[in-house]
Enzyme design. Structure first.
Site, PDB file in Angstrom:
ATOM      1  N   GLU A   1       6.447  -5.598  -5.357  1.00  0.00           N
ATOM      2  CA  GLU A   1       6.763  -4.610  -6.389  1.00  0.00           C
ATOM      3  C   GLU A   1       7.936  -3.741  -5.944  1.00  0.00           C
ATOM      4  O   GLU A   1       7.914  -2.522  -6.005  1.00  0.00           O
ATOM      5  CB  GLU A   1       5.552  -3.742  -6.749  1.00  0.00           C
ATOM      6  CG  GLU A   1       5.730  -3.007  -8.071  1.00  0.00           C
ATOM      7  CD  GLU A   1       4.529  -2.165  -8.461  1.00  0.00           C
ATOM      8  OE1 GLU A   1       3.771  -2.615  -9.315  1.00  0.00           O
ATOM      9  OE2 GLU A   1       4.368  -1.059  -7.899  1.00  0.00           O
TER      10      GLU A   1
ATOM     11  N   ARG B   1       0.416  13.606  -8.237  1.00  0.00           N
ATOM     12  CA  ARG B   1       0.528  14.834  -7.456  1.00  0.00           C
ATOM     13  C   ARG B   1       1.333  15.904  -8.188  1.00  0.00           C
ATOM     14  O   ARG B   1       0.998  17.090  -8.142  1.00  0.00           O
ATOM     15  CB  ARG B   1       1.177  14.525  -6.092  1.00  0.00           C
ATOM     16  CG  ARG B   1       1.193  15.684  -5.115  1.00  0.00           C
ATOM     17  CD  ARG B   1       1.791  15.254  -3.792  1.00  0.00           C
ATOM     18  NE  ARG B   1       0.931  14.312  -3.095  1.00  0.00           N
ATOM     19  CZ  ARG B   1       0.018  14.668  -2.186  1.00  0.00           C
ATOM     20  NH1 ARG B   1      -0.155  15.940  -1.899  1.00  0.00           N
ATOM     21  NH2 ARG B   1      -0.703  13.752  -1.581  1.00  0.00           N
TER      22      ARG B   1
ATOM     23  N   HIS C   1     -10.362  10.536 -10.610  1.00  0.00           N
ATOM     24  CA  HIS C   1      -9.747  10.276  -9.314  1.00  0.00           C
ATOM     25  C   HIS C   1     -10.734  10.611  -8.199  1.00  0.00           C
ATOM     26  O   HIS C   1     -11.694  11.352  -8.406  1.00  0.00           O
ATOM     27  CB  HIS C   1      -8.481  11.138  -9.172  1.00  0.00           C
ATOM     28  CG  HIS C   1      -7.614  10.741  -8.028  1.00  0.00           C
ATOM     29  ND1 HIS C   1      -7.524  11.475  -6.881  1.00  0.00           N
ATOM     30  CD2 HIS C   1      -6.788   9.679  -7.857  1.00  0.00           C
ATOM     31  CE1 HIS C   1      -6.678  10.885  -6.044  1.00  0.00           C
ATOM     32  NE2 HIS C   1      -6.216   9.801  -6.611  1.00  0.00           N
TER      33      HIS C   1
END
Length: 398
Positions: free
Chosen positions: A127, A220, A251
């Site tokens: 990726e 974040r 999360h």
């Protein structure tokens, strides 16, 4: 395993486990590779469980948080990266490691690439080439992926747009193979495979015919008030659309989880199951009508099912989804999120009586489900053990 070449696969987070699992399986099928999964501990037990969904186990597990009180108490990115680099440095210095695979843009991926580079071991970046154009957004991932590119010997780009980004950074064309994105291989296999583990909080949802919306939030840069705004927007939508079921996949970080869930508790059509095993999550995506997320991986996974996505970020490196019309950038403003969801519901017609509660089919810009096979072949080519695989061509459909 005589004659096989050991390839270390560094896995730190759940998305890395998902996207590298198909590559590991393909390497296992070759005659020349001995893949060894090394987990860094960045996402702890959830990585072990995700690998298990694909029938895999780590060869070795690190603990970068020893003495810190765990991931939530481990401090800033600098401390995490230092711990990861220290642990990986000793593990990747073994003389029999012929190549190191890292995926994406996490702290584990950067530390793995650095440790391999210091040990003079070829680095393969799965990726490779995603770019937002802003080194500080997403933070720190955009900077991570640029640094990994400088250290990599082979760049496995998921799309031709990613290849162009690498060329613009000065990467040699003959070091790039366009493979498609391995997450397409993973999510389709997981959605169709046997159930790994039941989720009591989701019991009945898979048989429920109500329109389903999946929500996640964890970036974040969205921590704090932005995530709270996302939660309030979902709460408003749940009141406006009582016949729609909203599943908020939390999360692992408890502070992040509390921020989005504080506005949603007690809503009868909102489910808050906590972290969801990957196979169960893949099945939820496969029958959803909309995803609201700041996750890069889910932007790709949703595309495997033609699922429209509202991206709660100001920019995205997954530009192919935007260009195809599958994804829309909406930021974290409550009003914008609600308005965008209203438009998607109206456009899809999923709430109309007599219409199936599934999105219209759309081309998938991220791959054809054979990316892992190309990645494995490219590793063999790097080591002189297999022919170079051809690049994926055109815009593949699901």
């Amino acid at each position: 395993m005589s004659g096989r070449q050991r390839i270390a696969i560094v896995v730190g987070t759940r998305p890395e486990a998902v996207k590298l699992a198909p590559v590991v399986r393909e390497l296992q099928r070759t005659r020349w590779a001995e893949p060894a999964v090394l987990t860094t501990g960045q996402h702890g037990t959830v990585v072990r469980n995700t690998l298990a969904c694909f029938g895999l186990r780590a060869k070795a597990e690190l603990d970068p948080f020893a003495g810190t009180g765990g991931p939530a108490a481990a401090g800033p990115v600098t401390e995490l990266t230092a711990g990861l680099l220290s642990g990986l440095g000793s593990r990747l210095s073994a003389p029999d490691v012929r190549a190191v695979l890292v995926q994406g843009d996490t702290s584990s991926a950067l530390a793995g690439a650095m440790a391999a580079f210091f040990a003079k071991i070829p680095v393969v970046h799965v990726e490779a080439g995603l770019r937002s154009g802003d080194a500080r957004s997403p933070f720190p991932e955009e900077a991570h992926r640029r640094m990994i590119a400088e250290l990599s010997d082979l760049h496995l780009a998921p799309t031709h747009a990613a290849r162009r980004n690498l060329l613009a950074q000065g990467v040699a064309a003959d070091r790039i193979v366009v493979t498609g994105n391995t997450v397409i291989d993973a999510v389709v296999a997981a959605s169709r495979g046997p159930r790994h583990r039941a989720v009591p909080e989701l019991r009945g949802l898979e048989q429920n015919s109500a329109p389903l919306v999946v929500v996640t939030a964890h970036r974040r840069e969205n921590w704090g008030e932005p995530i709270r705004r996302v939660g309030r927007a979902v709460a408003a939508l749940s009141r406006q659309y009582p016949d729609v079921t909203f599943v908020v996949a939390a999360h692992m970080n408890p502070a992040v989880r509390i921020a989005i869930e504080e506005s949603l508790r007690g809503r009868p059509n909102v489910h808050l199951p906590g972290p969801i095993p990957y196979d169960a999550f893949a099945r939820l995506l496969s029958r959803s009508v909309l995803a609201i997320t700041d996750s890069g991986g889910i932007q790709e996974e949703a595309a495997a099912f033609g699922l429209p996505i509202l991206v709660t970020r100001d920019n995205t490196e997954r530009t192919e989804g935007i260009d195809s019309g599958l994804a829309r950038l909406v930021g974290t403003d409550e009003t914008e999120i609600v308005a965008a969801a209203e438009k998607e519901f109206a456009r899809e017609g999923v709430l109309d009586a007599g219409k199936p509660n599934r999105p219209f089919p759309r081309p998938n810009p991220y791959g054809d489900g054979r990316a892992a096979r190309r990645c494995a072949a490219a590793c063999g080519w790097l080591l002189g053990l297999a022919p170079r695989p051809p690049d994926i061509t055109g815009q593949e459909t699901r």
